[in-house]
Design a protein around this motif. Structure first.
Motif, PDB file in Angstrom:
ATOM      1  N   UNK A 254       0.695  -1.139   0.017  1.00 57.97           N
ATOM      2  CA  UNK A 254       0.044  -0.049  -0.101  1.00 57.97           C
ATOM      3  C   UNK A 254       0.805   1.131   0.072  1.00 57.97           C
ATOM      4  N   UNK A 255       2.092   1.336   0.763  1.00 55.33           N
ATOM      5  CA  UNK A 255       2.807   2.397   0.839  1.00 55.33           C
ATOM      6  C   UNK A 255       3.481   2.718  -0.695  1.00 55.33           C
ATOM      7  N   UNK A 256       3.916   1.616  -1.007  1.00 58.20           N
ATOM      8  CA  UNK A 256       4.574   1.967  -2.327  1.00 58.20           C
ATOM      9  C   UNK A 256       3.500   2.487  -3.412  1.00 58.20           C
ATOM     10  N   UNK A 257       2.441   2.005  -3.459  1.00 61.41           N
ATOM     11  CA  UNK A 257       1.233   2.551  -4.336  1.00 61.41           C
ATOM     12  C   UNK A 257       0.903   3.775  -4.277  1.00 61.41           C
ATOM     13  N   UNK A 258       0.794   4.265  -2.747  1.00 64.68           N
ATOM     14  CA  UNK A 258       0.483   5.633  -2.338  1.00 64.68           C
ATOM     15  C   UNK A 258       1.526   6.550  -3.144  1.00 64.68           C
ATOM     16  N   UNK A 259       2.853   6.277  -2.847  1.00 68.81           N
ATOM     17  CA  UNK A 259       4.137   6.911  -3.259  1.00 68.81           C
ATOM     18  C   UNK A 259       4.009   7.178  -4.928  1.00 68.81           C
ATOM     19  N   UNK A 260       3.710   5.962  -5.290  1.00 70.57           N
ATOM     20  CA  UNK A 260       3.847   6.073  -6.916  1.00 70.57           C
ATOM     21  C   UNK A 260       2.607   6.923  -7.368  1.00 70.57           C
ATOM     22  N   UNK A 261       1.417   6.662  -6.718  1.00 72.20           N
ATOM     23  CA  UNK A 261       0.388   7.392  -7.296  1.00 72.20           C
ATOM     24  C   UNK A 261       0.649   8.869  -7.161  1.00 72.20           C
ATOM     25  N   UNK A 262       1.312   9.478  -6.236  1.00 80.30           N
ATOM     26  CA  UNK A 262       1.668  10.791  -5.736  1.00 80.30           C
ATOM     27  C   UNK A 262       2.668  11.279  -7.027  1.00 80.30           C
ATOM     28  N   UNK A 263       3.733  10.364  -7.277  1.00 78.10           N
ATOM     29  CA  UNK A 263       4.649  10.542  -8.420  1.00 78.10           C
ATOM     30  C   UNK A 263       4.054  10.796  -9.599  1.00 78.10           C
TER      31      UNK A 263
END
Ligand SMILES: Cc1cc2nc3c(=O)[nH]c(=O)nc-3n(C[C@H](O)[C@H](O)[C@H](O)COP(=O)(O)OP(=O)(O)OC[C@H]3O[C@@H](n4cnc5c(N)ncnc54)[C@H](O)[C@@H]3O)c2cc1C
Length: 284
Positions: A254-263
């Protein structure tokens, strides 16, 4: 293979009318289009039915055409046909772009847009595109036709508003004003299910949709509103990271997906700010 193919029955209607009648009178039947998702289900023993309704022969469900200023895409249109379609490339280039990233040429030759929509996976690559295009799903039964806005089609994880006596016959796409943008992030370029997939349109009120970050494909209206009122990118990124509900699973965290979405949001916003600067898919 967990499902013995010899125990399955395949009905092959010759017309859409026959298909709809059999769906009503001889159900429950599972519609079968390109079979790329269903075949995986046979392999794992997860397909819920034993009797199938083959749609492949229904020519009415094929092809891309215009009706006035609406783009009408038949449910049986394959990814290869979407990629090759001048109408799609001109009107909704991000759909061609998403199609090029589906599976492999073999899957693109068989898999259909209707199958991607009906399969209702939150990771379906065309779904964020249809969400930002504010497409309409055209459903037909013996009783007639109804049009469901894409935003109302998914009612929960792998759940749709489609009844068991209905088929998706087409997807309708109204004109899309503004620069279009698409990006899929997966383990590799081919044969990879997305970890995050985003489609967006740069308009006075930007439209942004993501896949693989919630139980269904989602638009993110709070993030859109921040950008529409001229908020900063950092503010929009913070809102986006709260607005999505990704999970940890075997493909990602989930953390990776949040970060990638923001990027991805930042990438969309910067690339579409440049003059003529849409990533591959800008409208001419
Ligand atoms: C190796 C591999 C790679 C893949 N890669 C990707 C990928 O990168 N991105 C991605 O998004 N998907 C991917 N997929 C999934 C799949 O190819 C797509 O979802 C495809 O669009 C499904 O279309 P189909 O015609 O094959 O559907 P089918 O397998 O025939 O059907 C899928 C579901 O939709 C229903 N259905 C189909 N058509 C209709 C209709 N007209 N009306 C009502 N119900 C209908 C069926 O009953 C079934 O439940 C991959 C699959 C495989 C096997």
């Amino acid at each position: 293979m967990a499902t013995a193919l010899s125990r399955l029955a395949l009905l092959q209607p010759r017309s859409l009318e026959e298909a709809l009648r059999r769906l009503r009178d001889e159900g429950p039947l599972v519609p079968l289009a390109g079979c790329t998702d269903l075949y995986v289900g046979f392999h794992f023993g997860t397909v819920g039915g034993r009797r199938f309704l083959a749609l492949q022969g229904l020519r009415q469900l094929r092809g891309v055409r215009r009706r006035g200023d609406v783009l009408v895409i038949g449910a049986l249109t394959t990814y290869a046909e979407l990629i090759a379609s001048p109408l799609v490339r001109r009107r909704l280039p991000i759909l061609a772009e998403a199609s090029r990233e589906v599976g492999s040429p073999q899957i693109q030759n068989r898999g259909t847009l209707g199958g991607n929509v009906a399969n209702a996976s939150p990771a379906g690559d065309t779904l964020p595109v249809l969400a930002v295009a504010e497409a309409v799903v055209v459903l037909r039964s013996v009783d007639g036709e109804r049009r469901v806005p894409f935003g109302a089609f998914y009612t929960g994880y792998r759940q749709t508003a489609m009844r068991s006596d209905e088929l998706i016959v087409a997807i309708e796409v109204p004109p899309v004003e503004g620069r279009q943008w698409f990006r899929k992030v997966g383990t590799r370029a081919a044969q990879a299910i997305s970890k995050v997939v985003m489609a967006a349109v740069r308009a006075p009120r930007p439209r942004i949709a993501l896949g693989s970050v919630a139980p269904t494909v989602v638009r993110v209206p709070r993030t859109e509103a921040v950008l529409a009122r001229g908020g900063t990118l950092a503010e929009a990124q913070a809102v986006l990271m709260n607005e999505i509900q990704p999970i940890d699973d075997l493909r990602s965290t989930a953390a990776y997906r949040r970060r990638v979405s923001a990027n991805l949001l930042a990438q969309f916003w910067r690339e579409t700010a440049r003059r003529g600067g849409s990533r591959k898919g800008g409208l001419p």
